[in-house]
Design a protein around this motif. Structure first.
Motif, PDB file in Angstrom:
ATOM      1  N   VAL A  50       0.846  -1.181   0.000  1.00  0.00           N
ATOM      2  CA  VAL A  50       0.000   0.000   0.000  1.00  0.00           C
ATOM      3  C   VAL A  50       0.886   1.237   0.000  1.00  0.00           C
ATOM      4  CG1 VAL A  50      -1.839   1.241   1.204  1.00  0.00           C
ATOM      5  CG2 VAL A  50      -1.777  -1.260   1.267  1.00  0.00           C
ATOM      6  N   ARG A  51       0.807   2.008  -1.069  1.00  0.00           N
ATOM      7  CA  ARG A  51       1.614   3.221  -1.202  1.00  0.00           C
ATOM      8  C   ARG A  51       0.746   4.421  -0.860  1.00  0.00           C
ATOM      9  NH1 ARG A  51       6.698   1.587  -1.580  1.00  0.00           N
ATOM     10  NH2 ARG A  51       7.221   3.520  -2.650  1.00  0.00           N
ATOM     11  N   PHE A  52       1.295   5.351  -0.082  1.00  0.00           N
ATOM     12  CA  PHE A  52       0.495   6.481   0.368  1.00  0.00           C
ATOM     13  C   PHE A  52       1.353   7.718   0.591  1.00  0.00           C
ATOM     14  CE2 PHE A  52       1.979   4.242   4.089  1.00  0.00           C
ATOM     15  CZ  PHE A  52       2.301   5.226   4.999  1.00  0.00           C
ATOM     16  N   GLY A  64      -4.536  15.273   4.972  1.00  0.00           N
ATOM     17  CA  GLY A  64      -4.641  13.931   5.523  1.00  0.00           C
ATOM     18  C   GLY A  64      -3.791  12.953   4.749  1.00  0.00           C
ATOM     19  N   CYS A  65      -4.223  11.709   4.715  1.00  0.00           N
ATOM     20  CA  CYS A  65      -3.477  10.633   4.066  1.00  0.00           C
ATOM     21  C   CYS A  65      -4.205  10.206   2.796  1.00  0.00           C
ATOM     22  CB  CYS A  65      -3.320   9.448   5.023  1.00  0.00           C
ATOM     23  SG  CYS A  65      -2.543   8.008   4.287  1.00  0.00           S
ATOM     24  N   GLU A  66      -3.461  10.078   1.702  1.00  0.00           N
ATOM     25  CA  GLU A  66      -4.042   9.609   0.450  1.00  0.00           C
ATOM     26  C   GLU A  66      -3.331   8.350  -0.009  1.00  0.00           C
ATOM     27  OE1 GLU A  66      -5.349  11.409  -3.865  1.00  0.00           O
ATOM     28  OE2 GLU A  66      -3.335  11.901  -3.120  1.00  0.00           O
ATOM     29  N   VAL A  67      -4.093   7.298  -0.233  1.00  0.00           N
ATOM     30  CA  VAL A  67      -3.543   6.057  -0.806  1.00  0.00           C
ATOM     31  C   VAL A  67      -3.420   6.258  -2.309  1.00  0.00           C
ATOM     32  CG1 VAL A  67      -3.916   3.593  -1.167  1.00  0.00           C
ATOM     33  CG2 VAL A  67      -4.561   4.647   1.008  1.00  0.00           C
ATOM     34  N   VAL A  68      -2.213   6.104  -2.831  1.00  0.00           N
ATOM     35  CA  VAL A  68      -1.973   6.401  -4.246  1.00  0.00           C
ATOM     36  C   VAL A  68      -1.809   5.149  -5.092  1.00  0.00           C
ATOM     37  CG1 VAL A  68      -0.994   8.658  -3.735  1.00  0.00           C
ATOM     38  CG2 VAL A  68       0.515   6.676  -3.861  1.00  0.00           C
ATOM     39  N   GLU A  69      -1.499   4.014  -4.464  1.00  0.00           N
ATOM     40  CA  GLU A  69      -1.322   2.775  -5.246  1.00  0.00           C
ATOM     41  C   GLU A  69      -1.449   1.579  -4.324  1.00  0.00           C
ATOM     42  OE1 GLU A  69       1.808   0.959  -8.569  1.00  0.00           O
ATOM     43  OE2 GLU A  69       2.558   2.299  -7.002  1.00  0.00           O
TER      44      GLU A  69
END
Length: 229
Positions: A211-213, A219-224
Motif C-alpha cells: 500500500v503506497r500512500f 490527511g493521508c491519500e492512498v496512491v497505489e
C-alpha cells in the motif's frame, strides 16, 4: 531461566512499518496463533473460549539483534525527547519481550494445525514468536482511574482517502482488509521525525498488499495498491 516460543503469529501485517503502535488501535486487524507441534494439545486451551481477550507475551524478533537502550525516543513525544526504556513500550528492551492485550475471536479446534487461536485487533507482525498466553480478567485489570503519563490520550487520527488511481484495487479487497488499511494509515505511521515531510511516498505491507500512500495537510491519500508476491 530459558524460555522457548509456544507458537507463532500469522498476521495481516507483513512488515513493521504501519503496524499499530498499540493493540486495539486497529480493531479490524486479524491474525491467528498457531502452536508449535509439541504444544498442540486441545486440553491446553480448555476453558479459554470463555474469555474475550488474552494477554500475549511475545518476542520483538525484528529488532532482537539490535540490543537494548537505556533511553528511547517515543513517537508520542515527537521523536525528540528521551525517556527511560522502562517508561516506554519500545522494542529495544533487555530481553526483547512484548506484551499485548488481544481480542480472542475464536478457537479453531478442527484446523490442520489446531487448536488455532483466531485473533483480532492485534499489533503483531507476521512471524512473531509467542511465549505465553494469559486470559484477561476485567475485574482485576480494567482500571478506570489509571493514568497514562505522556501518552494519556489516544493519538489524533488522519482522514484517509483513496486516489482514483488506487480505487479499483482498493474496491477489490475484502471489506475487513479495506478497514485495516484505513485504520492503520489514519494513525500516521511515519516516524515522528519525518512528520513534516509531505512530499514523500511511503509503502506498507498490509493484508497481502503493498500500500503506497502520501500524507499532507489534508490527511493521508492512498496512491497505489499492488498485491505482494
Amino acid at each position: 531461566m530459558e524460555i522457548r516460543p509456544i507458537g507463532i503469529v500469522r498476521s495481516c501485517f507483513g512488515g513493521k512499518f504501519a503496524v499499530p503502535r498499540q493493540p486495539g488501535l486497529c480493531p479490524s486487524a486479524w491474525g491467528e496463533l498457531v502452536f508449535h507441534e509439541e504444544f498442540r494439545d486441545p486440553s491446553a486451551v480448555r476453558g479459554l473460549e470463555g474469555f474475550s481477550h488474552v494477554w500475549l507475551v511475545f518476542g520483538f524478533h525484528g529488532t532482537a539483534d539490535q540490543g537494548w537502550q537505556p533511553t528511547v525516543r517515543p513517537p508520542r513525544l515527537g521523536g525528540n525527547q528521551r525517556v527511560g526504556v522502562f517508561a516506554s513500550r519500545s522494542t529495544f528492551r533487555p530481553n526483547g519481550l512484548g506484551l499485548s492485550l488481544i481480542r480472542l475471536e475464536g478457537i479453531d479446534a478442527a484446523a490442520k494445525e489446531g487448536p488455532v487461536l483466531k485473533l483480532g485487533g492485534l499489533d503483531l507482525i507476521d512471524g512473531t514468536p509467542v511465549y505465553d498466553i494469559k486470559p484477561y480478567l476485567p475485574y482485576a485489570e480494567a482500571l478506570p482511574d489509571a493514568t497514562g503519563g505522556f501518552a494519556a490520550e489516544a493519538p489524533a487520527l488522519l482522514e484517509v482517502t483513496i486516489s482514483p488511481a488506487a480505487l479499483k484495487a482498493f474496491d477489490r479487497l475484502p471489506e475487513r482488509a479495506q478497514a485495516v488499511i484505513r485504520e492503520c494509515l489514519a494513525q500516521d505511521p511515519r516516524p515522528a521525525v519525518q512528520a513534516g515531510k509531505e512530499d514523500r511516498t511511503y509503502g506498507a505491507e498490509l493484508c497481502g498488499q503493498d500500500v503506497r500512500f502520501r500524507i499532507g495537510p489534508a490527511g493521508c491519500e492512498v496512491v497505489e495498491i499492488v498485491p505482494l508476491k
